[in-house]
Scaffold this motif. Structure first.
Motif, PDB file in Angstrom:
ATOM      1  N   ASP A   1     -14.568  10.590  -4.409  1.00  0.00           N
ATOM      2  CA  ASP A   1     -13.684  11.469  -3.642  1.00  0.00           C
ATOM      3  C   ASP A   1     -12.308  10.857  -3.454  1.00  0.00           C
ATOM      4  OD1 ASP A   1     -15.598  13.384  -3.447  1.00  0.00           O
ATOM      5  OD2 ASP A   1     -16.201  12.914  -1.400  1.00  0.00           O
ATOM      6  N   LEU A   2     -12.321   9.541  -3.259  1.00  0.00           N
ATOM      7  CA  LEU A   2     -11.035   8.885  -2.998  1.00  0.00           C
ATOM      8  C   LEU A   2     -10.149   8.811  -4.234  1.00  0.00           C
ATOM      9  CD1 LEU A   2     -12.110   5.950  -0.637  1.00  0.00           C
ATOM     10  CD2 LEU A   2     -11.287   8.225  -0.039  1.00  0.00           C
TER      11      LEU A   2
ATOM     12  N   PRO B   1     -10.557  -4.096   8.576  1.00  0.00           N
ATOM     13  CA  PRO B   1      -9.145  -4.079   8.159  1.00  0.00           C
ATOM     14  C   PRO B   1      -8.949  -3.278   6.867  1.00  0.00           C
ATOM     15  CG  PRO B   1     -10.139  -6.159   7.556  1.00  0.00           C
ATOM     16  CD  PRO B   1     -11.203  -5.402   8.323  1.00  0.00           C
ATOM     17  N   LEU B   2      -7.795  -2.689   6.749  1.00  0.00           N
ATOM     18  CA  LEU B   2      -7.354  -2.049   5.514  1.00  0.00           C
ATOM     19  C   LEU B   2      -6.279  -2.938   4.914  1.00  0.00           C
ATOM     20  CD1 LEU B   2      -7.083   1.662   6.745  1.00  0.00           C
ATOM     21  CD2 LEU B   2      -8.980   0.592   5.516  1.00  0.00           C
ATOM     22  N   VAL B   3      -6.671  -3.708   3.918  1.00  0.00           N
ATOM     23  CA  VAL B   3      -5.787  -4.725   3.330  1.00  0.00           C
ATOM     24  C   VAL B   3      -5.760  -4.517   1.828  1.00  0.00           C
ATOM     25  CG1 VAL B   3      -5.320  -7.188   3.065  1.00  0.00           C
ATOM     26  CG2 VAL B   3      -6.362  -6.338   5.170  1.00  0.00           C
ATOM     27  N   HIS B   4      -4.566  -4.603   1.261  1.00  0.00           N
ATOM     28  CA  HIS B   4      -4.427  -4.502  -0.195  1.00  0.00           C
ATOM     29  C   HIS B   4      -3.516  -5.620  -0.672  1.00  0.00           C
ATOM     30  CE1 HIS B   4      -4.374  -2.633  -4.143  1.00  0.00           C
ATOM     31  NE2 HIS B   4      -3.053  -2.772  -4.160  1.00  0.00           N
ATOM     32  N   ARG B   5      -4.123  -6.532  -1.450  1.00  0.00           N
ATOM     33  CA  ARG B   5      -3.387  -7.658  -2.028  1.00  0.00           C
ATOM     34  C   ARG B   5      -2.636  -8.445  -0.962  1.00  0.00           C
ATOM     35  NH1 ARG B   5      -0.886  -5.154  -7.664  1.00  0.00           N
ATOM     36  NH2 ARG B   5      -2.910  -4.643  -8.621  1.00  0.00           N
ATOM     37  N   GLY B   6      -3.336  -8.721   0.113  1.00  0.00           N
ATOM     38  CA  GLY B   6      -2.773  -9.535   1.172  1.00  0.00           C
ATOM     39  C   GLY B   6      -1.857  -8.804   2.119  1.00  0.00           C
ATOM     40  N   SER B   7      -1.619  -7.544   1.877  1.00  0.00           N
ATOM     41  CA  SER B   7      -0.739  -6.774   2.752  1.00  0.00           C
ATOM     42  C   SER B   7      -1.582  -5.899   3.658  1.00  0.00           C
ATOM     43  CB  SER B   7       0.205  -5.907   1.908  1.00  0.00           C
ATOM     44  OG  SER B   7       0.998  -5.090   2.730  1.00  0.00           O
ATOM     45  N   ALA B   8      -1.427  -6.086   4.981  1.00  0.00           N
ATOM     46  CA  ALA B   8      -2.190  -5.321   5.959  1.00  0.00           C
ATOM     47  C   ALA B   8      -1.602  -3.924   6.083  1.00  0.00           C
ATOM     48  CB  ALA B   8      -2.187  -6.024   7.303  1.00  0.00           C
ATOM     49  N   LEU B   9      -2.443  -2.923   5.825  1.00  0.00           N
ATOM     50  CA  LEU B   9      -2.005  -1.541   5.920  1.00  0.00           C
ATOM     51  C   LEU B   9      -2.327  -0.932   7.278  1.00  0.00           C
ATOM     52  CD1 LEU B   9      -3.258  -0.316   2.426  1.00  0.00           C
ATOM     53  CD2 LEU B   9      -1.018  -1.229   3.022  1.00  0.00           C
TER      54      LEU B   9
ATOM     55  N   GLU C   1      -3.212   2.690  -1.120  1.00  0.00           N
ATOM     56  CA  GLU C   1      -2.120   2.118  -1.905  1.00  0.00           C
ATOM     57  C   GLU C   1      -1.837   2.962  -3.148  1.00  0.00           C
ATOM     58  OE1 GLU C   1       0.996  -0.338  -2.754  1.00  0.00           O
ATOM     59  OE2 GLU C   1      -0.207  -0.147  -0.922  1.00  0.00           O
ATOM     60  N   LYS C   2      -2.947   3.428  -3.775  1.00  0.00           N
ATOM     61  CA  LYS C   2      -2.755   4.293  -4.950  1.00  0.00           C
ATOM     62  C   LYS C   2      -2.001   5.568  -4.570  1.00  0.00           C
ATOM     63  CE  LYS C   2      -5.409   7.424  -5.919  1.00  0.00           C
ATOM     64  NZ  LYS C   2      -6.525   8.345  -6.142  1.00  0.00           N
ATOM     65  N   THR C   3      -2.384   6.152  -3.446  1.00  0.00           N
ATOM     66  CA  THR C   3      -1.717   7.380  -3.007  1.00  0.00           C
ATOM     67  C   THR C   3      -0.253   7.109  -2.684  1.00  0.00           C
ATOM     68  OG1 THR C   3      -3.794   8.210  -2.120  1.00  0.00           O
ATOM     69  CG2 THR C   3      -1.779   9.239  -1.324  1.00  0.00           C
ATOM     70  N   ARG C   4      -0.023   5.948  -2.052  1.00  0.00           N
ATOM     71  CA  ARG C   4       1.372   5.606  -1.761  1.00  0.00           C
ATOM     72  C   ARG C   4       2.169   5.428  -3.042  1.00  0.00           C
ATOM     73  NH1 ARG C   4       1.421   1.272   3.278  1.00  0.00           N
ATOM     74  NH2 ARG C   4       1.219   2.813   4.949  1.00  0.00           N
TER      75      ARG C   4
ATOM     76  N   ARG D   1       5.237   7.639  -4.132  1.00  0.00           N
ATOM     77  CA  ARG D   1       6.545   7.101  -4.532  1.00  0.00           C
ATOM     78  C   ARG D   1       6.904   7.539  -5.952  1.00  0.00           C
ATOM     79  NH1 ARG D   1       4.704   2.443  -1.607  1.00  0.00           N
ATOM     80  NH2 ARG D   1       3.927   1.514  -3.539  1.00  0.00           N
ATOM     81  N   ALA D   2       5.856   7.564  -6.819  1.00  0.00           N
ATOM     82  CA  ALA D   2       6.117   7.986  -8.192  1.00  0.00           C
ATOM     83  C   ALA D   2       6.534   9.458  -8.221  1.00  0.00           C
ATOM     84  CB  ALA D   2       4.880   7.768  -9.058  1.00  0.00           C
TER      85      ALA D   2
END
Length: 693
Positions: A90-91, A197-205, A238-241, A245-246
């Protein structure tokens, strides 16, 4: 089946069969009942064997229960993993960020069968967090709720970057409580809460929360499941972001591409218009045609103004809100200093026309539509092209004015130049000097004469005439058959330009090259007469001064004056052998009395009346007005005097060339003889008397 009737391992096999059939828990308990009943009827040896069999059976049942638990946990894990895979699927679907967060919150709530789930994001500007979405909430926890910094489960998760949970949040002392958060938790009725936590590549979302309204101790599998969901959610967010952006970049590129295409079209339109302007310039087009082309391309009304703010040419009516010359001159100075168009009003633009540091004027554009960048570029190009045209016209005018001025000077000294040579030069300059021309001598009454000279050269060039300067006066030779009208037109245009009046004396019209110099002399004398009469600043032509013009004229002026005043009457008598001139003389000598004139002429009064009607038809209704009557009487006296002094001149000459309009009948009658005039008069009287009887 009974244990004593089975082999040694019959019970174990039965348990295995139950496991294989996935029998319910009650089926396993039934295996122990027959074994207990058989044990009461056995001998000691049999009882020992039965105990061993029972112990084996119980051990087999325990092992079976363990296997069943493991299988249940495995099935549960498989179900959870399947649900997690479905969640991951779904995601991967395309969502915007808010829709994705709603899917994540709903999945988190359903995976653990909880009452509520919500997601908070970190705010980089304020340092705190805010709720971005919630699922299963009541009313207290709303989207946009600000989570205070350093409190709640979110702060613990942020510090450790690991999941944190509490079986009963309000009673848990490990949590840094805050009044605002506790009030919301209490209002929602929440007890058990888990946060990952929601974290992607060390960046806290942000943080994913799941909560239940009962006390609940989360198992490690549940915590691991929430952590896995958090990881999947982080990747999806992150993919949606990135996709957002794209998409935004693509939308920007599309806008930029569309704008670039539009700009390209505008640039092409501007270049095409500029090319057409250049072609028009090379083809000898004038300022009006250039402005018309600019107005057609830009849409509106275009006009050119000189450095003093006066309109030189316009393609249509200008708005009533157009600034006056002084305000326009000030705006010209500002736009000349800026080097680019300036906006004078909501729909009015002014572009500078300059040649280096010299301000030649400006181009005004009145357009109801907003002026885009391409329009401003075209307006600047129009102003530049206008400047080139003005310089070309000025240089051409300077060059041509020198040649034309020299030619005009030669015309004013005809005896020194062969007429054939002058005619050839006139033809090369495009002048037809055989057509009527008027000579105007202009004297500015105060101020500098330089502007008048420049204007005169330009005006003569536009009108197809000539200009020169002599004795401080501007002299113009202009195509016209009405010198008086020409003098007034020159004064009306030049006086406002100079800011003070001009005195204009005119003469003409000429009928050839030889007439130009005498007409100039007559115009000079007319100018002198205006000065002597105290009429400086006014205009007049020699033929408008009446007998005063006769006095100012040369020896050819007498015949011209006679021809202009009573020429139609002389021509009528000459061609029809009538006595209209004699009748006029008798009429005036008798004090304008037709009866007394009839007695003098020895004719019936009706004959005099009919002759006077004919004279009115020839000279006009106003010939008996005092001023006009004086002119007619003077012309009659001059005509009679010339007839006496020049009796041998041929009849029918042009009055302007010394015409002697006396004819036989008139001359005889005027001298008092009894020639053909008296005979004609007698016959006319006899006929009148017959009609009267």
């Amino acid at each position: 089946m009974a244990l004593d009737a089975e082999p040694r391992y019959a019970g174990v096999l039965t348990v295995l069969e139950l496991l294989a059939r996935e029998a319910p828990a009650g089926a396993y308990e039934e295996l122990l009942a027959p074994a207990g009943q058989a044990g009461t009827a056995r001998t000691g040896r049999d009882q020992r064997e039965q105990r061993e069999q029972r112990e084996q059976l119980e051990q087999a049942l325990r092992l079976a229960a363990t296997v069943r638990d493991q299988l249940g946990r495995r099935q549960q894990r498989e179900a959870v993993l399947s649900a997690l895979v479905d969640t991951a699927h779904d995601l991967t679907l395309p969502y915007d960020l808010d829709a994705l967060l709603r899917v994540i919150a709903r999945r988190a709530r359903l995976l653990l069968n909880l009452d509520m789930a919500y997601i908070s994001f970190h705010d980089e500007e304020t340092g705190d967090s805010y709720v971005r979405t919630a699922d299963g909430h009541a009313t207290a926890l709303t989207v946009g709720f600000r989570v205070p910094t350093g409190s709640g489960l979110g702060s613990a998760v942020k510090r450790s970057s690991a999941p944190f949970w509490s079986p009963d949040y309000l009673a848990d002392d490990r949590v840094a409580h805050h009044t605002v958060i506790d009030e919301v938790v209490r209002a929602e009725g929440l007890r058990a809460i888990v946060a990952v936590p929601l974290v992607h590549r060390g960046s806290a979302l942000g943080v994913l929360y799941a909560a239940d309204r009962t006390v609940r101790h989360f198992t490690p599998d549940e915590i691991a499941l929430m952590a896995s969901l958090g990881d999947l959610a982080s990747v999806a967010i992150e993919k949606t972001r990135v996709l957002s952006r794209a998409r935004a970049d693509i939308a920007d590129l599309e806008r930029y591409t569309s704008q670039a295409k539009s700009d390209l079209v505008s640039v092409r339109r501007v270049n095409d218009a500029h090319t057409r302007m250049t072609d028009l310039l090379l083809a000898g087009g004038d300022l009006g045609a250039l402005l018309a082309l600019a107005a057609e391309t830009l849409g509106g009304t275009a006009a050119a103004v000189d450095p003093d703010g006066r309109v030189l040419s316009a393609t249509g009516p200008l708005p009533a809100t157009l600034p006056g010359p002084e305000a326009t001159t000030k705006a010209l100075l500002e736009t000349h200093m800026a080097g680019q168009p300036v906006q004078l009003g909501p729909d009015l633009w002014l572009a500078p026309v300059a040649a280096g540091s010299e301000c030649l004027g400006g181009v005004l554009l009145h357009s109801a539509e907003p002026l885009a960048d391409s329009g401003l570029r075209l307006l600047r190009l129009t102003a530049g092209t206008t400047g080139v045209l003005m310089l070309m016209q000025r240089n051409t005018a300077v060059a041509e004015s020198q040649v034309r001025e020299e030619f005009f000077d030669d015309l004013l000294t005809v005896p020194g130049r062969p007429l054939t040579q002058l005619r050839d030069r006139a033809r090369r300059l495009g002048l037809d000097l055989d057509r009527p021309y008027a000579v105007a001598v202009i004297r500015p009454e105060g101020g500098s004469q330089g502007r008048a000279v420049v204007w005169g050269s330009s005006y003569a060039l536009r009108a197809g005439g000539l200009a020169t300067v002599r004795s401080g006066c501007l002299i113009l030779l202009l195509p016209s058959d009405n010198p008086g009208s020409t003098a007034r037109q020159v004064s009306d245009e030049l006086s406002p330009l100079l800011g003070h009046p001009v005195t204009v004396g005119a003469a003409g019209p000429t009928t050839g090259i030889a007439d130009i110099e005498p007409a100039h002399a007559e115009a000079v004398r007319c100018l002198g007469a205006l000065t002597a009469l105290g009429s400086s600043g006014s205009t007049a032509a020699a033929n408008e001064l009446g007998f005063l013009g006769l006095l100012l004229g040369d020896h050819h002026g007498v015949g011209g004056y006679i021809a202009d005043t009573i020429g139609p009457v002389l021509d009528y008598d000459s061609h029809r052998f009538t006595n209209l001139v004699q009748t006029l003389e008798a009429y005036f000598e008798s004090g304008s009395s037709p009866t007394h004139a009839a007695e003098t002429l020895h004719v019936h009064p009706n004959t005099v009346s009919r002759r006077l009607e004919r004279i009115t038809a020839l000279l006009g209704e106003d010939w008996q007005e005092p001023a006009r009557a004086l002119e007619v009487q003077l012309a009659l006296r001059l005509h009679r005097t010339r007839a006496i002094l020049r009796p041998g001149e041929a009849d029918g000459q042009d009055g302007r060339d010394g015409l002697d309009t006396t004819d036989g009948p008139d001359a005889a009658g005027g001298a008092g003889g009894a020639g053909a005039a008296d005979a004609a008069a007698g016959e006319t009287g006899h006929a009148d008397r017959l009609r009267a009887s």
